[in-house]
Design an enzyme around this catalytic site. Sequence first.
Site, PDB file in Angstrom:
ATOM      1  N   THR A  50       0.857  -1.193   0.000  1.00 18.01           N
ATOM      2  CA  THR A  50       0.000   0.000   0.000  1.00 18.01           C
ATOM      3  C   THR A  50       0.893   1.242   0.000  1.00 18.01           C
ATOM      4  O   THR A  50       2.118   1.133  -0.049  1.00 18.01           O
ATOM      5  CB  THR A  50      -0.912   0.035   1.238  1.00 18.01           C
ATOM      6  OG1 THR A  50      -0.127   0.383   2.399  1.00 18.01           O
ATOM      7  CG2 THR A  50      -1.575  -1.318   1.484  1.00 18.01           C
ATOM      8  N   CYS A  51       0.271   2.405   0.096  1.00 17.49           N
ATOM      9  CA  CYS A  51       1.056   3.638   0.082  1.00 17.49           C
ATOM     10  C   CYS A  51       1.927   3.787   1.328  1.00 17.49           C
ATOM     11  O   CYS A  51       2.888   4.550   1.327  1.00 17.49           O
ATOM     12  CB  CYS A  51       0.142   4.856  -0.064  1.00 17.49           C
ATOM     13  SG  CYS A  51      -1.055   5.047   1.263  1.00 17.49           S
ATOM     14  N   ASN A  52       1.600   3.070   2.370  1.00 12.56           N
ATOM     15  CA  ASN A  52       2.334   3.217   3.624  1.00 12.56           C
ATOM     16  C   ASN A  52       3.111   1.988   4.062  1.00 12.56           C
ATOM     17  O   ASN A  52       3.821   2.044   5.062  1.00 12.56           O
ATOM     18  CB  ASN A  52       1.372   3.592   4.763  1.00 12.56           C
ATOM     19  CG  ASN A  52       0.973   5.044   4.707  1.00 12.56           C
ATOM     20  OD1 ASN A  52       1.810   5.912   4.471  1.00 12.56           O
ATOM     21  ND2 ASN A  52      -0.308   5.319   4.888  1.00 12.56           N
ATOM     22  N   THR A 116      -9.808   3.090   7.396  1.00 13.56           N
ATOM     23  CA  THR A 116     -10.743   2.029   7.018  1.00 13.56           C
ATOM     24  C   THR A 116     -10.349   1.266   5.758  1.00 13.56           C
ATOM     25  O   THR A 116     -10.998   0.283   5.413  1.00 13.56           O
ATOM     26  CB  THR A 116     -12.147   2.643   6.799  1.00 13.56           C
ATOM     27  OG1 THR A 116     -12.034   3.737   5.871  1.00 13.56           O
ATOM     28  CG2 THR A 116     -12.711   3.161   8.112  1.00 13.56           C
ATOM     29  N   GLN A 121      -7.643  -3.695   1.645  1.00 10.58           N
ATOM     30  CA  GLN A 121      -6.412  -3.938   0.897  1.00 10.58           C
ATOM     31  C   GLN A 121      -5.815  -5.296   1.265  1.00 10.58           C
ATOM     32  O   GLN A 121      -5.298  -6.008   0.397  1.00 10.58           O
ATOM     33  CB  GLN A 121      -5.411  -2.812   1.185  1.00 10.58           C
ATOM     34  CG  GLN A 121      -5.845  -1.464   0.629  1.00 10.58           C
ATOM     35  CD  GLN A 121      -5.061  -0.304   1.207  1.00 10.58           C
ATOM     36  OE1 GLN A 121      -4.571  -0.358   2.341  1.00 10.58           O
ATOM     37  NE2 GLN A 121      -4.944   0.773   0.450  1.00 10.58           N
ATOM     38  N   GLY A 190      -6.804  10.507 -11.107  1.00 11.85           N
ATOM     39  CA  GLY A 190      -6.984   9.076 -10.869  1.00 11.85           C
ATOM     40  C   GLY A 190      -8.457   8.754 -10.685  1.00 11.85           C
ATOM     41  O   GLY A 190      -9.256   9.630 -10.323  1.00 11.85           O
ATOM     42  N   ALA A 191      -8.816   7.503 -10.940  1.00 12.74           N
ATOM     43  CA  ALA A 191     -10.223   7.103 -10.825  1.00 12.74           C
ATOM     44  C   ALA A 191     -10.383   5.796 -10.062  1.00 12.74           C
ATOM     45  O   ALA A 191     -11.365   5.085 -10.215  1.00 12.74           O
ATOM     46  CB  ALA A 191     -10.838   6.970 -12.225  1.00 12.74           C
ATOM     47  N   GLY A 192      -9.405   5.503  -9.201  1.00  9.94           N
ATOM     48  CA  GLY A 192      -9.461   4.282  -8.401  1.00  9.94           C
ATOM     49  C   GLY A 192     -10.138   4.502  -7.060  1.00  9.94           C
ATOM     50  O   GLY A 192     -10.784   5.538  -6.829  1.00  9.94           O
ATOM     51  N   SER A 195      -8.988   7.625  -5.120  1.00  3.30           N
ATOM     52  CA  SER A 195      -9.541   8.843  -5.722  1.00  3.30           C
ATOM     53  C   SER A 195     -11.011   9.012  -5.370  1.00  3.30           C
ATOM     54  O   SER A 195     -11.489  10.116  -5.114  1.00  3.30           O
ATOM     55  CB  SER A 195      -9.368   8.796  -7.246  1.00  3.30           C
ATOM     56  OG  SER A 195      -8.005   8.784  -7.589  1.00  3.30           O
TER      57      SER A 195
END
Length: 435
Positions: A50-52, A116, A121, A190-192, A195
Site C-alpha cells: 500500500t502507500c504506507n 478504514t 487492501q 486518478g479514478a481508483g 480517488s
Amino acid sequence: MSYLVISFSHKNTDIQMREKLAFPNEEDKDRFLKYLTSEKAIKEAIILSTCNRVEIIIYTVSVSYATEIILERLASYSGIEFDDLMQRADVYDNDGAIHHLFSVASALDSLVIGETQIVGQLKDSFRFSLGKGYCHQSLPRALHYAFKCAAAVRTATTLGTGSVSVASTAVLKAKEEVGNKEGIKALVIGAGEMSELTVKHLISKGFKVVLTSRDIKKATILAQTFEENVQVEDYANLKRLLNEIPVMITATSAPYPIITQNMVEECNFDRYWFDIAVPRDIDDIESDNLNIFTVDDLQFIVNANMALKAKQAKTAFGIVGKMSAEFFDWLKTLEVEPVLKHLYLRGEEVIDKKVNNAIKKGFINREDEENIRKLCQTVLKEYLHQPSRKIKHLSKNMECDIVLGAVQSMFELKSDSNMLNKYRCDHALNINERG
C-alpha cells in the site's frame, strides 16, 4: 513450521524507500510470489503493498533462511542494498507475526490509526495470493482470524470514525490551508478507490471537484456516482488544470512521476498539491507559491489523531492480544478434531467387521443386526468419551503435539484433508464468486 512477517512501513522507512519496495502492479507481485514459493522452505506467501507499507507474510519451515531469501530478493527487486534492508526491516515470527498481522488488519499499525482502507487492501492481497495458489491452508487460517479481529476492534471502539484515511487527512490539511472559503476548486487525478474517497471527502468539505484520469470512461462513471456535480476533464488538459486550480490531490497507480517540472508554470496564487500515491506521482519540483505534501508530510495530523484516540487504541490492542492467543488455541483444536474423528471411525470399522463376521458364522441373527450395531456404538462412545475430553483439554497445553503424535501412531490414524475446507476463511471459500 512458523508464521513470518517482514514489514516495511512509515515506521521504519521513508517514502523514497517505500516506493522502491512497492508492488504497483499484479505482474510484479505475481513474479515475486512465484519466486518465494518456489523455495522449499517457504510453503505459502502473501504480499500486502500500500502507500504506507509493504508486508511479506509467509508460512515457512525456517524463519532465518526465509528471512534471508526474502531480503535478498527484495534487494534485487528494489535496488536497495541487502544490509540496508536488513537493518530497517521489522521481522516478526510466530506469536509476534500473528500479533502484527492482526494489528495491521485492525488499522492499529497504520499511519492514520483506525483508517478504514487497510482491511480491504489486505483482503484483496489475500484473494490474489489464494487465487494464484500461493497460499492454501495455514495463511488462510491466519487471515480468517485477522479479519475476525478487525471486525471485533471496529465493534468495540470508535477508531473507524473521523479522519481515518490518508485521503481524508490530505483533504483535512487542504481545507486548513485554504481556510473557510467555499467553492474552491480541487483537482483529483486518478479514478481508483483512493480517488473515490478523496472526491467524497472534498465534496464534504465544500470543494468543487474536477476529476481527470487516463481512463476517461472510468472517471466519467465515477463522477456519476456522486449526487453533487463532479466536473470531468480530459487527461490531455492536465498541464492547464495544474496551473489553474489551487488544490490538487493525486493517487494514481503509475510506476513513475506523472507531474514533472516542465509542466509547472509560475502562478500568482498559492497552490497546494497532495501526493498520496506510492510510488509518488509528483517529481521533485520547485516553484514559487507551490506547496507539495507527500504521505509522510501528513504525520503531524496523524500525531494529533493518535493523542485523541489513545484510549480507544489501548482497548483495541487488548483485543488484538486476546485474539492472537485465541488463534493459537484454535489451531490446536484443529489438530485435535481430525484425530478424534478417526478414532471413532476406526471403532466403527471394527464394529462393522465383527458384526458382519458374527452374522456370517451364525452367532447372531440378521434381524438383530441393527440393534446390536446400536449397542456397540453406544459402548464405543462411552469408552472414548473420557479420552476425547482429555485430548481436547490437552489442546491448550504444550504437550498436545506429543500426545496427538502418540495417539496417531498407536492407532495408525491418517490426517483427513477434507477437514481443511471446514476451517478455511470465508473469503477463501468465496474466492471464485467474488473474483
